[in-house]
Design a protein around this motif. Structure first.
Motif, short mmCIF file in Angstrom:
data_model
loop_
_atom_site.label_atom_id
_atom_site.label_comp_id
_atom_site.label_asym_id
_atom_site.label_seq_id
_atom_site.Cartn_x
_atom_site.Cartn_y
_atom_site.Cartn_z
N VAL A 158 19.12 -46.94 -13.32
CA VAL A 158 18.45 -45.71 -13.78
C VAL A 158 18.82 -45.39 -15.23
O VAL A 158 17.96 -45.02 -16.03
CB VAL A 158 18.79 -44.53 -12.86
N GLY A 159 20.09 -45.52 -15.56
CA GLY A 159 20.53 -45.16 -16.90
C GLY A 159 20.34 -46.24 -17.94
O GLY A 159 19.85 -45.98 -19.04
N ASP A 160 20.71 -47.48 -17.59
CA ASP A 160 20.69 -48.56 -18.58
C ASP A 160 19.35 -49.28 -18.62
O ASP A 160 18.81 -49.52 -19.71
CB ASP A 160 21.81 -49.56 -18.29
N LEU A 161 18.82 -49.67 -17.46
CA LEU A 161 17.56 -50.40 -17.45
C LEU A 161 16.38 -49.48 -17.74
O LEU A 161 15.56 -49.76 -18.62
CB LEU A 161 17.37 -51.10 -16.10
N TRP A 162 16.29 -48.38 -17.02
CA TRP A 162 15.16 -47.47 -17.20
C TRP A 162 15.39 -46.45 -18.31
O TRP A 162 14.49 -45.74 -18.71
CB TRP A 162 14.85 -46.76 -15.88
N GLN A 163 16.63 -46.36 -18.80
CA GLN A 163 17.00 -45.55 -19.96
C GLN A 163 16.70 -44.06 -19.77
O GLN A 163 16.28 -43.36 -20.69
CB GLN A 163 16.35 -46.09 -21.23
N ALA A 164 16.93 -43.58 -18.56
CA ALA A 164 16.79 -42.15 -18.30
C ALA A 164 17.88 -41.36 -19.02
O ALA A 164 18.97 -41.87 -19.30
CB ALA A 164 16.86 -41.87 -16.80
N ASP A 165 17.59 -40.11 -19.34
CA ASP A 165 18.60 -39.17 -19.82
C ASP A 165 19.31 -38.67 -18.58
O ASP A 165 18.94 -37.67 -17.97
CB ASP A 165 17.92 -38.03 -20.58
N LEU A 166 20.36 -39.39 -18.19
CA LEU A 166 20.90 -39.33 -16.83
C LEU A 166 22.08 -38.37 -16.70
O LEU A 166 23.01 -38.39 -17.50
CB LEU A 166 21.33 -40.74 -16.41
N THR A 167 22.02 -37.55 -15.63
CA THR A 167 23.16 -36.75 -15.21
C THR A 167 23.52 -37.16 -13.80
O THR A 167 22.68 -37.09 -12.89
CB THR A 167 22.84 -35.25 -15.24
N LEU A 168 24.74 -37.63 -13.60
CA LEU A 168 25.21 -38.05 -12.28
C LEU A 168 25.91 -36.88 -11.59
O LEU A 168 26.81 -36.26 -12.17
CB LEU A 168 26.18 -39.22 -12.43
N ILE A 169 25.50 -36.60 -10.37
CA ILE A 169 26.15 -35.60 -9.53
C ILE A 169 26.63 -36.32 -8.27
O ILE A 169 25.82 -36.76 -7.46
CB ILE A 169 25.20 -34.45 -9.15
N LYS A 170 27.93 -36.44 -8.14
CA LYS A 170 28.50 -37.22 -7.04
C LYS A 170 29.33 -36.33 -6.14
O LYS A 170 30.13 -35.52 -6.62
CB LYS A 170 29.35 -38.36 -7.60
N CYS A 171 29.14 -36.49 -4.85
CA CYS A 171 29.89 -35.70 -3.87
C CYS A 171 30.38 -36.63 -2.76
O CYS A 171 29.58 -37.29 -2.09
CB CYS A 171 29.01 -34.59 -3.30
N GLU A 172 31.70 -36.68 -2.58
CA GLU A 172 32.29 -37.51 -1.54
C GLU A 172 32.81 -36.64 -0.40
O GLU A 172 32.71 -35.42 -0.42
CB GLU A 172 33.42 -38.35 -2.14
N LEU A 173 33.32 -37.30 0.64
CA LEU A 173 33.93 -36.65 1.81
C LEU A 173 32.92 -35.81 2.59
O LEU A 173 33.31 -34.84 3.25
CB LEU A 173 35.12 -35.79 1.38
N THR A 174 31.66 -36.18 2.56
CA THR A 174 30.65 -35.36 3.23
C THR A 174 30.76 -35.42 4.75
O THR A 174 30.17 -34.57 5.43
CB THR A 174 29.24 -35.80 2.81
N LEU A 175 31.51 -36.37 5.29
CA LEU A 175 31.66 -36.46 6.75
C LEU A 175 32.95 -35.81 7.24
O LEU A 175 33.23 -35.83 8.44
CB LEU A 175 31.65 -37.93 7.18
N ALA A 176 33.71 -35.21 6.33
CA ALA A 176 35.00 -34.64 6.73
C ALA A 176 34.86 -33.53 7.76
O ALA A 176 35.71 -33.38 8.65
CB ALA A 176 35.74 -34.12 5.51
N ALA A 177 33.78 -32.76 7.66
CA ALA A 177 33.62 -31.60 8.56
C ALA A 177 33.35 -32.02 10.00
O ALA A 177 33.59 -31.23 10.92
CB ALA A 177 32.50 -30.71 8.06
N THR A 178 32.90 -33.22 10.23
CA THR A 178 32.47 -33.62 11.57
C THR A 178 33.18 -34.86 12.11
O THR A 178 32.92 -35.26 13.24
CB THR A 178 30.95 -33.89 11.58
N THR A 179 34.06 -35.45 11.32
CA THR A 179 34.66 -36.72 11.71
C THR A 179 36.12 -36.54 12.12
O THR A 179 36.94 -36.08 11.33
CB THR A 179 34.59 -37.73 10.55
N PRO A 180 36.47 -36.91 13.37
CA PRO A 180 37.87 -36.84 13.79
C PRO A 180 38.75 -37.69 12.88
O PRO A 180 38.38 -38.79 12.48
CB PRO A 180 37.83 -37.42 15.21
N GLY A 181 39.91 -37.15 12.54
CA GLY A 181 40.83 -37.84 11.66
C GLY A 181 40.70 -37.43 10.21
O GLY A 181 41.57 -37.76 9.39
N MET A 182 39.61 -36.70 9.88
CA MET A 182 39.42 -36.25 8.50
C MET A 182 39.66 -34.75 8.34
O MET A 182 39.32 -34.17 7.31
CB MET A 182 38.00 -36.60 8.02
N GLU A 183 40.26 -34.14 9.36
CA GLU A 183 40.45 -32.69 9.32
C GLU A 183 41.25 -32.25 8.09
O GLU A 183 40.95 -31.20 7.50
CB GLU A 183 41.18 -32.22 10.59
#
Length: 210
Positions: A158-183
Motif C-alpha cells: 500500500v505504501g511503497d508499491l501503490w504510493q499511498a499517503d499512508l497512516t498505519l493504525i495497529k491494534c494488538e491483543l484484541t483476543l485478550a478479553a475473551t481468551t483464557p490465559g490472557m486475563e
C-alpha cells in the motif's frame, strides 16, 4: 468526494478492525455528508480464489483466444483497480490471520495488481488509513516477536508499491478479553484499543482534509 473502504474480517459482527475503521469513516462522513462511500467486504463476500490465475494467464493470451473465465477475471481485476483509482480517500481494515495476510485479502491485492499493472502507483498521494489488528502481541520483547508477517507486507504494497499517503493504525491483543490465559493482558489490550480508536478519529479528519 469518494471514500473507498475495504474490510477483511471474517467475523464482521465482532470485528476490532471494523470498529476502528468505523471511527475513521465517521469523521470522513461528518466532513463530507454528501460524499460517496464505496465498500467492499472480502470477509463476507470473498473474491474467487482462481480469478488471479485466470487474469494473469489471460493478460498474456491474445484476446480472441481467451477463455470466458479469463475475460471475466480480467474484467474483475480492472474493476477492482478502478475502485482504488477513483477514490479520494481510502480505509483498509485488515486483520492478521495465521501470522500473515489472509488468503482472501491476498487475492484482492493480486487482482488489483493484475488490473492496474505491477508498477502502477495507483494510490499516489491519496490519504489512506491502514487499520490492522492482531489477537495476540507481537511487539519487541514478546514471545512471538517477529511473527507478524502481515504488517510489513501491507506497508510494502500500500505504501511503497501503490504510493499511498499512508497512516498505519495497529491494534494488538484484541483476543485478550475473551481468551483464557490472557486475563493479565486485558488492561494493556484496552489501552491499545483506546489508542487505536483515538488514532482513527484523528486519521479520519486527515482523510477528510479538515
Amino acid at each position: 468526494m469518494n471514500l473507498f473502504r475495504l474490510d477483511g474480517s471474517i467475523f464482521p459482527s465482532v470485528s476490532s478492525s471494523a470498529e476502528i475503521a468505523d471511527r475513521a469513516e465517521a469523521e470522513w462522513t461528518a466532513a463530507h455528508p454528501d460524499g460517496g462511500v464505496n465498500r467492499r467486504h472480502l470477509g463476507t463476500d470473498p473474491l474467487p480464489a482462481d480469478a488471479w490465475v485466470h487474469a494473469t494467464v489471460g493478460s498474456g493470451t491474445p484476446e480472441p483466444e481467451r477463455t470466458p473465465a479469463q475475460n471475466e477475471a480480467l474484467a474483475l481485476a480492472a474493476r477492482l483497480a478502478g475502485e482504488l483509482e477513483s477514490a479520494d480517500a481510502v480505509i483498509l481494515a485488515v486483520p492478521m490471520y495465521n501470522y500473515g495476510v489472509s488468503q482472501h485479502f491476498k487475492t484482492w491485492v493480486d487482482l488489483v495488481i493484475a488490473g492496474a499493472g505491477p508498477t502502477n502507483p495507483l494510490l499516489k498521494g491519496v490519504p489512506t488509513a491502514l487499520v490492522t489488528t492482531a489477537g495476540g502481541g507481537y511487539g519487541p520483547g514478546t514471545p512471538r516477536e517477529g511473527w507478524d508477517h502481515s504488517t510489513p507486507y501491507l506497508e510494502r504494497v500500500v505504501g511503497d508499491l501503490w504510493q499511498a499517503d499512508l497512516t498505519l493504525i495497529k491494534c494488538e491483543l484484541t483476543l485478550a478479553a475473551t481468551t483464557p490465559g490472557m486475563e493479565g493482558l486485558r488492561d494493556l489490550a484496552e489501552q491499545q484499543r483506546t489508542r487505536a480508536l483515538d488514532a482513527a478519529r484523528d486519521t479520519g479528519r486527515v482523510l477528510a482534509g479538515v
